[in-house]
Design a protein around this motif. Sequence first.
Motif, PDB file in Angstrom:
ATOM      1  N   ARG A 137       0.819  -1.210   0.000  1.00  0.00           N
ATOM      2  CA  ARG A 137       0.000   0.000   0.000  1.00  0.00           C
ATOM      3  C   ARG A 137       0.854   1.261   0.000  1.00  0.00           C
ATOM      4  O   ARG A 137       0.528   2.256  -0.661  1.00  0.00           O
ATOM      5  N   PHE A 138       1.953   1.258   0.773  1.00  0.00           N
ATOM      6  CA  PHE A 138       2.811   2.440   0.799  1.00  0.00           C
ATOM      7  C   PHE A 138       3.387   2.710  -0.589  1.00  0.00           C
ATOM      8  O   PHE A 138       3.418   3.860  -1.044  1.00  0.00           O
ATOM      9  N   ASP A 139       3.826   1.664  -1.274  1.00  0.00           N
ATOM     10  CA  ASP A 139       4.377   1.847  -2.618  1.00  0.00           C
ATOM     11  C   ASP A 139       3.321   2.390  -3.571  1.00  0.00           C
ATOM     12  O   ASP A 139       3.598   3.277  -4.391  1.00  0.00           O
ATOM     13  N   ILE A 140       2.094   1.849  -3.467  1.00  0.00           N
ATOM     14  CA  ILE A 140       1.001   2.323  -4.322  1.00  0.00           C
ATOM     15  C   ILE A 140       0.714   3.791  -4.021  1.00  0.00           C
ATOM     16  O   ILE A 140       0.586   4.621  -4.932  1.00  0.00           O
ATOM     17  N   ALA A 141       0.624   4.135  -2.733  1.00  0.00           N
ATOM     18  CA  ALA A 141       0.332   5.518  -2.346  1.00  0.00           C
ATOM     19  C   ALA A 141       1.428   6.466  -2.805  1.00  0.00           C
ATOM     20  O   ALA A 141       1.147   7.577  -3.294  1.00  0.00           O
ATOM     21  N   ALA A 142       2.668   6.050  -2.658  1.00  0.00           N
ATOM     22  CA  ALA A 142       3.789   6.903  -3.057  1.00  0.00           C
ATOM     23  C   ALA A 142       3.742   7.195  -4.556  1.00  0.00           C
ATOM     24  O   ALA A 142       4.030   8.323  -4.985  1.00  0.00           O
ATOM     25  N   ARG A 143       3.368   6.200  -5.355  1.00  0.00           N
ATOM     26  CA  ARG A 143       3.261   6.417  -6.802  1.00  0.00           C
ATOM     27  C   ARG A 143       2.116   7.372  -7.125  1.00  0.00           C
ATOM     28  O   ARG A 143       2.228   8.208  -8.026  1.00  0.00           O
TER      29      ARG A 143
END
Length: 352
Positions: A137-143
């Motif tokens: 989720r963090f990677d998705i949010a960061a993108r």
Amino acid sequence: MTDPAMKELLERFRGREQVPAVAAALVGADGIVESAVSGVRRRCTADEVTMSDAWHIGSCAKTMTAVLWARLVEHDLARWNMPLAEALGCPRGRVHADWAGQTVDDALRWHAGVRPNLAPSAMRQAWADSRPFEDQRFDIAARVVASPPRRPGRFAYSNLSYMLVAAAVDRLAPMPFETALGAYVLQPLRISSAGFGAPARVLGHRSRIRLGPVRALPGAPVVASHPMSDNPPVMSAAGTVHINIEDWARFVGIFLRDNSTALCSGKPFLQPETVEHLLTPVTARPVSAAMGWMATDKSAAFSYAMQGSNTLWSATAGLDSDRGRGVVVAANDGRSRVLRAMARLALQLLQA
């Protein structure tokens, strides 16, 4: 409490719409639930559904995500109108400047400018990704926040928006969203039937024809172990929850006016002003969106309603015009006509 008249209504619905099974429940501000189920766990079998069976509720679970955020606010772990980038904790310099005015409240009301869904390639990657959900989720949010929002301030229904809220929960709770939902919402409400992903006993049924968003003709069941029985697990906050019909009704009961039965350690589960904040809509014609709910015209039979489907299931929740009663309906059939018919069934149940 099983209601014979409701069961008869569900059986007529089954025959008319050719669904394998359907469940429904009504809840009042006194906490009393009337419920019924009808049908079979798998099309063309004799294995009947029971009151304890869980049903996939699709995007109706977004109300649970909104309530979880409200609980974090009441526990001083979060706050209303918290800037989305701050809540996510994304490193400075990696957030596009145009996100500065967007808040978690905006995300919960689908006004933050988040695109609707993961790209198809990202969906495929999510099914195969074995990392902890909070890392995903963090990677998705960061993108997402590395690029500018899309038309912020305008309503745009978004599953991805709720995934960003879950990423904020991961950081602020601090525990994975799935654990936090149990700790702050389900367990205090004594809801024991809820979980994530397709339920094991009652099977969802795909449609035989799918043309874009239209799903038609009764189709085959999909077992819970099949990857395509639900959306990727990382989408839990947007709608991968299953729950039995009575527990779901009790959850919806927390939104009823003057409900004093939803307690936690002898105190109100949510303060009245918190419930009102959750239900305060942002009006942008033709849609009026609250947090996890769609608000309706004050003259309508529903004051708030929500529908969900992962294409194998259909679910509907609603509150009557004065928020005196709530209704929930679920079926293990994802056809478009079933979802439309469910709204009519829910209204019929409220008015019975």
